[in-house]
Write a protein that holds these residues in place. Structure first.
Motif, mmCIF file in Angstrom:
data_model
loop_
_atom_site.group_PDB
_atom_site.id
_atom_site.type_symbol
_atom_site.label_atom_id
_atom_site.label_comp_id
_atom_site.label_asym_id
_atom_site.label_seq_id
_atom_site.Cartn_x
_atom_site.Cartn_y
_atom_site.Cartn_z
ATOM 1 N N SER A 11 0.850 -1.181 0.000
ATOM 2 C CA SER A 11 0.000 0.000 0.000
ATOM 3 C C SER A 11 0.889 1.235 0.000
ATOM 4 O O SER A 11 1.666 1.452 0.931
ATOM 5 C CB SER A 11 -0.908 -0.001 1.239
ATOM 6 O OG SER A 11 -1.624 1.197 1.320
ATOM 7 N N LYS A 12 0.781 2.050 -1.043
ATOM 8 C CA LYS A 12 1.657 3.225 -1.186
ATOM 9 C C LYS A 12 1.478 4.195 -0.017
ATOM 10 O O LYS A 12 2.418 4.839 0.416
ATOM 11 C CB LYS A 12 1.368 3.965 -2.492
ATOM 12 C CG LYS A 12 1.735 3.175 -3.736
ATOM 13 C CD LYS A 12 1.736 4.056 -4.957
ATOM 14 C CE LYS A 12 0.333 4.537 -5.304
ATOM 15 N NZ LYS A 12 -0.496 3.448 -5.831
ATOM 16 N N GLU A 46 -0.342 -3.555 -6.334
ATOM 17 C CA GLU A 46 0.349 -2.335 -5.912
ATOM 18 C C GLU A 46 -0.689 -1.294 -5.520
ATOM 19 O O GLU A 46 -1.610 -0.994 -6.275
ATOM 20 C CB GLU A 46 1.207 -1.804 -7.064
ATOM 21 C CG GLU A 46 1.926 -0.508 -6.752
ATOM 22 C CD GLU A 46 3.287 -0.728 -6.123
ATOM 23 O OE1 GLU A 46 3.647 0.078 -5.255
ATOM 24 O OE2 GLU A 46 3.965 -1.697 -6.494
ATOM 25 N N GLY A 47 -0.548 -0.751 -4.315
ATOM 26 C CA GLY A 47 -1.435 0.323 -3.884
ATOM 27 C C GLY A 47 -2.717 -0.147 -3.238
ATOM 28 O O GLY A 47 -3.650 0.633 -3.093
ATOM 29 N N THR A 412 8.023 4.687 -8.409
ATOM 30 C CA THR A 412 8.166 4.640 -6.955
ATOM 31 C C THR A 412 9.563 5.087 -6.531
ATOM 32 O O THR A 412 9.734 5.822 -5.546
ATOM 33 C CB THR A 412 7.888 3.213 -6.436
ATOM 34 O OG1 THR A 412 6.576 2.820 -6.832
ATOM 35 C CG2 THR A 412 7.976 3.163 -4.920
ATOM 36 N N THR A 427 2.557 10.885 -8.709
ATOM 37 C CA THR A 427 1.507 10.122 -8.010
ATOM 38 C C THR A 427 0.280 9.942 -8.901
ATOM 39 O O THR A 427 -0.327 8.859 -8.949
ATOM 40 C CB THR A 427 1.094 10.837 -6.709
ATOM 41 O OG1 THR A 427 2.243 10.999 -5.884
ATOM 42 C CG2 THR A 427 0.050 10.027 -5.954
ATOM 43 N N ASN A 431 -1.318 6.439 -10.131
ATOM 44 C CA ASN A 431 -2.728 6.078 -9.955
ATOM 45 C C ASN A 431 -3.367 5.672 -11.276
ATOM 46 O O ASN A 431 -4.180 4.744 -11.344
ATOM 47 C CB ASN A 431 -3.494 7.255 -9.352
ATOM 48 C CG ASN A 431 -3.154 7.480 -7.897
ATOM 49 O OD1 ASN A 431 -2.753 6.550 -7.198
ATOM 50 N ND2 ASN A 431 -3.305 8.707 -7.428
ATOM 51 N N SER A 434 -2.210 2.223 -12.086
ATOM 52 C CA SER A 434 -2.870 1.255 -11.189
ATOM 53 C C SER A 434 -4.300 0.977 -11.634
ATOM 54 O O SER A 434 -4.755 -0.175 -11.612
ATOM 55 C CB SER A 434 -2.872 1.787 -9.755
ATOM 56 O OG SER A 434 -1.561 1.874 -9.243
#
Length: 508
Positions: A11-12, A46-47, A412, A427, A431, A434
């Motif tokens: 989790s970012k 991821e995230g 990242t 970011t 997103n 993702s």
């Protein structure tokens, strides 16, 4: 050689531990030390947080695991799988039932080690204990309701409605008889006690067969007394309340097995004397139920001696088609036709024509002979394979997901070096990637399900053709009873479109 699924999650927003790439590398190194021929498939989320299991890569991995595509599911830490005990135990239970081991490489959670085996045994024991506790709480709640004789909710039995009565500061629900149903329901018990079948009783009362069947074995309609209480106990019920002639309320009358099927005469069934008016005396209720039990124990007659396709033919409107005899010829013979059952009651409901049973039998038998000789014809008819190269599309999507994951890893690393508005730009890009991965994972899940279905169909077609070969090779020696049984084993139903076209649905 072990087939290993590696699951990684980060989790970012909150996770500050090992990166996904590090998690994957450590998992691979762990297994390669023991078996250099191990194969790996990586699933990355991821995230996503671990608060629940609604994660695209995780769902895809569990779907494949349930089809035994892996021997092991590996993770860096158990909290990568789930962060609450319920989700973890559910996941563990699914994997265990499919003979898939769960390994946490940093916590010694490995069934191949003594400590790991002990941990798995403890967790499985806790899971079983929790299931037993839940079952006991449900049973205790049912007993509490049973002692009061309350209606616990749902659709009331035929002939009753639910009413609410005040009891102190509480509103309690009970049943109330609808007077217009009283004689009709009583007659249903009388017809069955006098030897009629459920279907015959349903025809006499102009009621659905299923409704009559549900009425007959439901203790709600039976007057409570010593005779009925003792009989219900022989069926596995526990009986609560004062036997005062009122009707019973049943609880847990049709509990379900682990696979969801309803059980008869199962443990844990209760009845309680309630406040509603019962319709039939206990001796009549028992007599009707004993007739049903006796008929069920007897050998059932064959469906029909006039066609081996009886009860297999359906109309395009969705109704079944029954056999209607034609006029008797001078030599005593007659032709039988399949006719839509809706037309029996109202000809305006369906305008599908009749089909000659002999001609339909000949066409079906011809199809079976073709399928017995040529597997490709059977495969072509089943035609369940979706168009396009599924394997090729799966590889294409996986490649796109890998590229997105690689881009995420690079972005990242860049975040560490950036400041101010540049962080927001990176970011947003992460997103965006993702979200694209979520869509790709959903598409991949659908394609892999189709691929698994095709694997199963290919095996089933092989089995189906072997059954068909056995049937056609001995067809001339079979009785009409044998033909009906064997044809039902290979054909689920036949749909008639009302013209000259029919569709066979093989029993895969």
């Amino acid at each position: 050689m072990k087939r290993i699924a590696i699951y990684s999650r980060k989790s970012k927003e909150t996770d500050k531990g090992e990166s996904i790439m590090t998690q994957i590398k450590m998992c691979k190194d762990y297994f390669l030390r023991y078996d250099e021929e191990s194969t790996f498939e990586v699933f990355e989320d991821e995230g996503f947080s671990g608060k629940n299991t609604d994660r695209p890569a995780f769902k895809r991995m569990m779907m494949l695991a349930s089809h035994k595509k892996f021997d092991i599911v590996a993770c860096y830490k158990v909290d990568r799988i789930a962060r609450n005990i319920i989700d973890f135990m559910n996941t563990f239970d699914i994997l265990r039932k499919n003979d898939v081991s769960l390994v946490s490489i940093t916590e010694g959670f490995d069934p191949n080690t003594p400590v790991g085996m002990m941990m798995m045994t403890l967790i499985a024991g806790f899971a079983e204990m929790e299931r037993m506790n839940i079952a006991q709480r449900i049973k205790d709640n049912m007993k509490s309701l049973a002692e009061l004789g309350r209606w616990s909710g749902g659709t009331p039995p035929t002939g009753y409605k639910s009413i609410q009565l005040e009891s102190g500061n509480k509103i309690i629900t009970y049943l109330e008889l609808l007077p217009e149903w009283k004689e009709k329901i009583k007659l249903s018990f009388e017809t069955l006690a006098n030897g009629h079948t459920i279907r015959q009783s349903a025809n006499i009362l102009n009621m659905p067969v299923k409704t009559v069947a549900n009425i007959i074995n439901n203790p709600t309609y039976c007057k409570s007394d010593e005779l009925s209480a003792n009989y219900l106990k022989t069926l596995g019920y526990e009986v609560y309340g004062e036997l005062n002639g009122n009707g019973y309320i049943p609880y847990n009358r049709r509990p379900r097995t682990k696979n969801g099927k309803k059980e008869f005469n199962a443990k844990g069934m209760f009845v309680a004397v309630s406040k509603h008016e019962a319709i039939v005396d206990s001796d009549l209720w028992i007599a009707a139920n004993e007739q049903i039990k006796q008929r069920g124990a007897e050998a059932r007659p064959r469906i029909s001696q006039n066609s081996f396709l009886a009860h297999l033919v359906k109309c395009s409107c969705g109704s079944g088609m029954y056999l209607e005899p034609g006029k008797t010829r001078k030599d005593g013979t007659r032709t039988y036709y399949f006719r839509c059952s809706r037309q029996r009651y109202d000809k305006t409901l369906c305008n599908t024509g009749w089909v000659n049973a002999t001609y339909l039998e000949e066409d079906i038998l011809e199809s079976l002979n073709v399928w017995a000789l040529d597997k490709s014809e059977l495969e072509s008819y089943v035609n369940k394979r979706p168009s396009g190269d599924i394997t090729k599309n799966i590889k294409k999507i996986k490649k796109a997901i890998d590229k997105n994951n690689s881009d995420l890893h690079k972005l990242t690393e860049k975040l560490i070096l950036l400041e101010g508005s540049a962080i927001d730009a990176v970011t947003n890009k992460m997103n965006e990637i993702s979200r694209d991965n979520e869509k790709l994972n959903e598409s991949l899940l659908l394609l892999e399900r189709k691929n698994l279905t095709n694997d199963v169909d290919a095996l089933n077609i092989e089995i189906l053709q072997n059954k068909i070969k056995e049937i056609v090779s001995t067809w001339s020696e079979l009785t009409i009873d044998d033909k009906q049984l064997l044809v039902k084993a290979v054909i689920k139903n036949i749909v008639w479109d009302g013209g000259k076209v029919f569709t066979i649905q093989p029993n895969l």
